[in-house]
Enzyme design. Structure first.
Site, PDB file in Angstrom:
ATOM      1  CG  ASP A  42      -5.215   3.512 -13.640  1.00  0.00           C
ATOM      2  OD1 ASP A  42      -4.481   2.706 -13.039  1.00  0.00           O
ATOM      3  OD2 ASP A  42      -4.957   4.730 -13.733  1.00  0.00           O
ATOM      4  CD  GLU A 112      -2.147   6.803 -10.658  1.00  0.00           C
ATOM      5  OE1 GLU A 112      -1.395   7.617 -11.227  1.00  0.00           O
ATOM      6  OE2 GLU A 112      -2.337   5.646 -11.074  1.00  0.00           O
ATOM      7  CD  GLU A 179       2.579   1.463  -8.785  1.00  0.00           C
ATOM      8  OE1 GLU A 179       1.443   1.924  -8.608  1.00  0.00           O
ATOM      9  OE2 GLU A 179       2.932   0.880  -9.836  1.00  0.00           O
TER      10      GLU A 179
HETATM   11  O1  KIV Z   1      -4.016   0.262 -11.343  1.00  0.00           O
HETATM   12  C1  KIV Z   1      -3.445  -0.490 -10.550  1.00  0.00           C
HETATM   13  O2  KIV Z   1      -3.360  -1.715 -10.742  1.00  0.00           O
HETATM   14  C2  KIV Z   1      -2.855   0.096  -9.359  1.00  0.00           C
HETATM   15  C3  KIV Z   1      -2.037  -0.788  -8.473  1.00  0.00           C
HETATM   16  C4  KIV Z   1      -0.773  -1.174  -9.130  1.00  0.00           C
HETATM   17  C5  KIV Z   1      -1.815  -0.204  -7.139  1.00  0.00           C
HETATM   18  O3  KIV Z   1      -3.037   1.239  -9.117  1.00  0.00           O
END
Ligand code: KIV
Length: 262
Positions: A42, A112, A179
């Site tokens: 996202d 998430e 992250e």
């Molecule tokens: O949306 C994204 O690019 C992510 C990565 C940074 C893990 O979730």
């Protein structure tokens, strides 16, 4: 790469490589690469659409980009990111979003957080859809975090992330993105889980790494957080090429005789 390979790679001690991919033409290039897996993250709301956070990604946006990536990368394992609040409007809304991403061509979804949604995550897994978790700096919670900041620095915060990581595994996640957490915490989580961890800004101790494609290609020369390595001076390279084209057009050097139809 398929879902079974993730666990096998961890067991064999072989690292997993992942990069984001949001569009057809990059997908075509990455399909020919050695990368293990592509994430339609996202983060595309920021990188492709210019928003200031991932909060602006919608299910329709994610499904459209996922479909474009699938068309360009038919051979890759593609992860579709569940966007902001799509897990928080009840089971029906969550399953509608999962359906949209899977029908667009994702091989799994990434979600998430865990707290307050472990039951829906388990339901998605039991429905036959593989789920990748995502903990630490979960960018959809940027407002709650007060900015994009490293998470899990205090003992209590580290313990909470470790507990969430175990809950994600218990809910049936097959892998977990970590992250922007301290590398020691990433190692502790990686060692305590059976499922592989994929780090971004989490040090070398995770079972794999993920970066945003445009970040690793240096498409924004000024964006260089500590964890990022530029594998190309992309901004400079593209700017140079476009300026050479402009110069050729304006001086009459392009097109030449061989670049025209008889
Ligand atoms: O949306 C994204 O690019 C992510 C990565 C940074 C893990 O979730």
């Amino acid at each position: 790469m398929n879902i079974l390979d993730f666990a096998a790679r961890k067991q064999a001690g072989e690292k997993i490589s992942m990069a984001t991919c949001y569009d057809y033409w990059s997908a075509r290039i990455l399909n020919a690469s050695d990368l293990d897996t592509l994430l339609v993250g996202d983060s595309l709301a920021m990188v492709m659409h210019g928003f200031d956070s991932t909060v602006h990604a919608t299910v329709d946006m994610m499904a459209m980009h996922t479909a474009a990536v699938r068309r360009g990368a038919p051979d890759k394992f593609v992860i579709g990111d569940m966007p902001f609040l799509s897990m928080r409007k009840g089971l029906q809304a969550a399953m509608d979003a999962v359906g949209a991403l899977m029908q667009a061509g994702a091989n799994c979804v990434k979600i998430e957080g865990v707290a307050g949604q472990a039951d829906i995550m388990a339901h998605i897994v039991q429905s036959g859809v593989p789920v990748m978790g995502h903990l630490g700096l979960t960018p959809q919670s940027v407002e709650a975090f007060g900015g994009h900041k490293v998470q899990g620095r205090s003992q209590a915060a580290a313990a909470a992330i470790l507990a969430d990581a175990r809950a994600a595994q218990d809910a049936g996640c097959f892998a977990l993105v970590l992250e922007c957490v301290p590398q020691q915490l990433a190692v502790q989580i990686t060692d305590s889980l059976q499922i592989p961890t994929i780090g971004i800004g989490a040090g070398a101790g995770t079972d794999g790494q993920v970066l945003v494609l445009q970040d690793m290609l240096g498409m924004d020369a000024g964006f260089k957080p500590k964890f990022l390595r530029h594998y190309l001076q992309g901004q400079e390279t593209v700017l140079g090429a476009v300026n050479r084209y402009h110069a050729d057009v304006t001086t009459g050097r392009f097109p030449c005789a061989g670049e025209a139809y008889a």
